[in-house]
Write an enzyme that holds these catalytic residues in place. Structure first.
Site, PDB file in Angstrom:
ATOM      1  N   ASN A  38      -5.202  12.425   1.057  1.00 42.60           N
ATOM      2  CA  ASN A  38      -4.300  11.530   1.804  1.00 42.60           C
ATOM      3  C   ASN A  38      -5.156  10.751   2.797  1.00 42.60           C
ATOM      4  OD1 ASN A  38      -1.581  10.591   2.290  1.00 42.60           O
ATOM      5  ND2 ASN A  38      -1.669  11.630   4.260  1.00 42.60           N
ATOM      6  N   LYS A  39      -4.508   9.873   3.531  1.00 44.93           N
ATOM      7  CA  LYS A  39      -5.211   9.009   4.476  1.00 44.93           C
ATOM      8  C   LYS A  39      -6.201   9.783   5.344  1.00 44.93           C
ATOM      9  CE  LYS A  39      -5.094   5.502   4.778  1.00 44.93           C
ATOM     10  NZ  LYS A  39      -6.115   4.709   4.072  1.00 44.93           N
ATOM     11  N   GLN A  50      -1.812   2.369  10.111  1.00 47.89           N
ATOM     12  CA  GLN A  50      -0.560   2.430   9.333  1.00 47.89           C
ATOM     13  C   GLN A  50       0.503   3.256  10.062  1.00 47.89           C
ATOM     14  OE1 GLN A  50      -3.612   2.783   8.063  1.00 47.89           O
ATOM     15  NE2 GLN A  50      -3.748   2.221   5.924  1.00 47.89           N
ATOM     16  N   ARG A  83       0.855  -1.190   0.000  1.00 54.78           N
ATOM     17  CA  ARG A  83       0.000   0.000   0.000  1.00 54.78           C
ATOM     18  C   ARG A  83       0.884   1.231   0.000  1.00 54.78           C
ATOM     19  NH1 ARG A  83       2.401   1.802   3.711  1.00 54.78           N
ATOM     20  NH2 ARG A  83       0.930   3.516   3.780  1.00 54.78           N
ATOM     21  N   GLY A  84       0.245   2.394  -0.098  1.00 59.40           N
ATOM     22  CA  GLY A  84       1.005   3.638  -0.264  1.00 59.40           C
ATOM     23  C   GLY A  84       1.060   3.940  -1.758  1.00 59.40           C
ATOM     24  N   ALA A  85       0.784   5.204  -2.111  1.00 55.21           N
ATOM     25  CA  ALA A  85       0.554   5.545  -3.524  1.00 55.21           C
ATOM     26  C   ALA A  85       1.700   5.136  -4.469  1.00 55.21           C
ATOM     27  CB  ALA A  85       0.258   7.036  -3.623  1.00 55.21           C
ATOM     28  N   ASP A 107      -2.004  10.850  -1.921  1.00 55.96           N
ATOM     29  CA  ASP A 107      -2.405   9.833  -2.910  1.00 55.96           C
ATOM     30  C   ASP A 107      -2.808  10.455  -4.232  1.00 55.96           C
ATOM     31  OD1 ASP A 107      -2.993   8.659  -0.087  1.00 55.96           O
ATOM     32  OD2 ASP A 107      -2.691   6.982  -1.462  1.00 55.96           O
ATOM     33  N   ARG A 140      -7.750  -0.333  -6.417  1.00 61.01           N
ATOM     34  CA  ARG A 140      -8.002   0.792  -5.496  1.00 61.01           C
ATOM     35  C   ARG A 140      -8.209   2.066  -6.331  1.00 61.01           C
ATOM     36  NH1 ARG A 140      -4.252   1.272  -0.346  1.00 61.01           N
ATOM     37  NH2 ARG A 140      -6.157   2.239   0.431  1.00 61.01           N
TER      38      ARG A 140
HETATM   39  O1  MRU Z   1      -4.504   3.163   2.471  1.00 55.82           O
HETATM   40  P1  MRU Z   1      -3.027   3.361   2.364  1.00 55.82           P
HETATM   41  O2  MRU Z   1      -2.248   2.760   3.488  1.00 55.82           O
HETATM   42  O3  MRU Z   1      -2.503   2.940   0.999  1.00 55.82           O
HETATM   43  O4  MRU Z   1      -2.838   4.939   2.451  1.00 55.82           O
HETATM   44  C1  MRU Z   1      -1.558   5.467   2.284  1.00 55.82           C
HETATM   45  C2  MRU Z   1      -1.482   6.923   2.442  1.00 55.82           C
HETATM   46  O5  MRU Z   1      -2.459   7.599   2.634  1.00 55.82           O
HETATM   47  C3  MRU Z   1      -0.119   7.546   2.249  1.00 55.82           C
HETATM   48  O6  MRU Z   1       0.036   8.650   3.072  1.00 55.82           O
HETATM   49  C4  MRU Z   1       0.000   7.981   0.791  1.00 55.82           C
HETATM   50  O7  MRU Z   1      -0.233   6.904  -0.062  1.00 55.82           O
HETATM   51  C5  MRU Z   1       1.318   8.559   0.478  1.00 55.82           C
HETATM   52  S1  MRU Z   1       2.549   7.285   0.355  1.00 55.82           S
HETATM   53  C6  MRU Z   1       4.052   7.896  -0.001  1.00 55.82           C
END
Ligand code: MRU
Length: 364
Positions: free
Chosen positions: A265-266, A214, A62-64, A255, A105
């Site tokens: 973002n999250k 996370q 996970r993470g963009a 994201d 996603r």
């Molecule tokens: O749902 P997730 O864990 O994929 O969410 C991740 C985030 O919101 C991160 O902050 C975002 O992807 C930036 S990652 C460099």
């Protein structure tokens, strides 16, 4: 392109969320199952598109930027296993794989960016004389290029972001935008790794980031692995910690960033930005240009992923709300650009107003 030898030599420096298997240099992937951290560090080995799709969907990876890279490598791995000499058949099958991966996603634009880049390269190359086998290699090289660029992007963001950090600073971050979310040092956490490498002392306050934690499971884990001073706090403590004067700076990832600078973002990031404004604390977003979606005028147009209510009802398997209670579980929120002090990109730190500058970095 990524050099497999130096990758191997370099791999001790930071935890790798995912990596192409060097011994089977045909796009096979090793992915840390992040759902098991910090209790267990386990890897999933796969060359199967459906399994890569499932890993992205259930947040094993996970993470963009990480999901963009993993999807590109997964696509290349899947393409290697397509048995046909017919170019059109091959192209259609790979496009089908890309569509499947893209449906995992909806919010992080890096996923679509990476897959579109791979399929565009493939379509352009298909017009040449080469065989299907040549196309497979071209696709793998494109995926490895995306990963190599991601590694450079992380390092450069770290160097730019370093200028914002001071000895003894308190930095708040939300969710995980570190090594586990990218191909290397991360985005929001990269300046912290860069400062740590230079011997700077500072403290990172890591919001736990409900409902999937996370922040406490991943950010606190990866920073403590390298000896960075990290304090885990519950999300609802951020205001108090700011009021106590412990926070000098907030840095978060993103994201998807709309053309006007609004940043998704999250979930919970928006609240942190409001708190930072109230307490006069600078709030920065760190993200590469692949996170910018110039086609969306403002953040209200960013699709927000809605996740299973059981993530709230049954936090990690235990009943944490009445079994049948209705829940609302958006995975992301959008921070309006007015609350953002700057966007740290691999092409420099952008300050408001963002619209024109974002257009320029996309063009360059
Ligand atoms: O749902 P997730 O864990 O994929 O969410 C991740 C985030 O919101 C991160 O902050 C975002 O992807 C930036 S990652 C460099």
């Amino acid at each position: 392109m990524l050099d497999p030898v130096s990758w191997k030599l370099d791999s001790g420096r930071v935890i790798r969320a995912f990596e192409p298997d060097i011994d089977d240099y045909r796009g096979k992937l090793r992915i840390i199952d992040q759902t098991l951290l910090p209790e267990q560090l386990e890897y999933i080995e796969t060359c199967d598109v459906k399994e890569v799709y499932a890993c992205i969907k259930r947040l094993a990876v996970r993470g963009a930027p990480a999901i963009g890279c993993a999807a590109a490598l997964g696509l290349a791995a899947g393409a290697f296993r397509v048995v046909t000499a017919d170019k059109e058949k091959f192209l259609n099958t790979v496009k089908g794989f890309a569509d499947e991966l893209a449906s995992s996603r909806p919010t992080a634009v890096n996923l679509f960016w990476a897959l579109n880049r791979c399929t565009a390269k493939l379509c352009a190359s298909a017009a040449d004389d080469g065989s299907v086998d040549t196309l497979k290699i071209i696709l793998l090289h494109e995926a490895l290029d995306i990963l190599a660029e991601d590694i450079n992007m992380c390092r450069t963001i770290g160097e730019y972001g370093l200028s914002l950090l001071r000895e003894g600073a308190g930095i708040l971050t939300h969710c995980n935008a570190g090594a586990l979310a990218t191909g290397d040092y991360g985005t929001a956490l990269s300046p912290m790794y860069a400062a740590h490498e230079r011997g700077m002392k500072f403290t990172v306050y890591s919001d736990e980031t409900r409902p999937l934690l996370q922040g406490s499971r991943l950010t606190a884990w990866e920073l403590s692995q390298v000896g960075i001073d990290v304090v885990s706090i519950c999300d609802n403590m951020a205001a108090q910690v700011m009021k106590e004067g412990k926070i000098d700076l907030v840095i978060v990832g993103s994201d998807r960033i709309a053309a006007n600078g609004d940043a998704a973002n999250k979930i919970g990031t928006y609240g942190v930005a409001v708190l930072a404004k109230y307490h006069h604390i600078p709030f920065y977003v760190a993200a590469p240009y692949s996170t910018v979606d110039i086609t969306l005028e403002h953040g209200g147009l960013i699709p927000i992923e809605q996740r299973d209510g059981d993530e709230i009802r049954r936090g990690f398997g235990k009943l944490t709300a009445p079994e049948k209670v209705k829940v609302y579980n958006p995975a992301f929120d959008v921070t309006p650009h007015e609350l953002i002090s700057g966007i740290i990109t691999e092409r420099g730190i952008l300050t408001p107003p963002f619209s024109h500058k974002l257009k320029e970095i996309i063009k360059s």
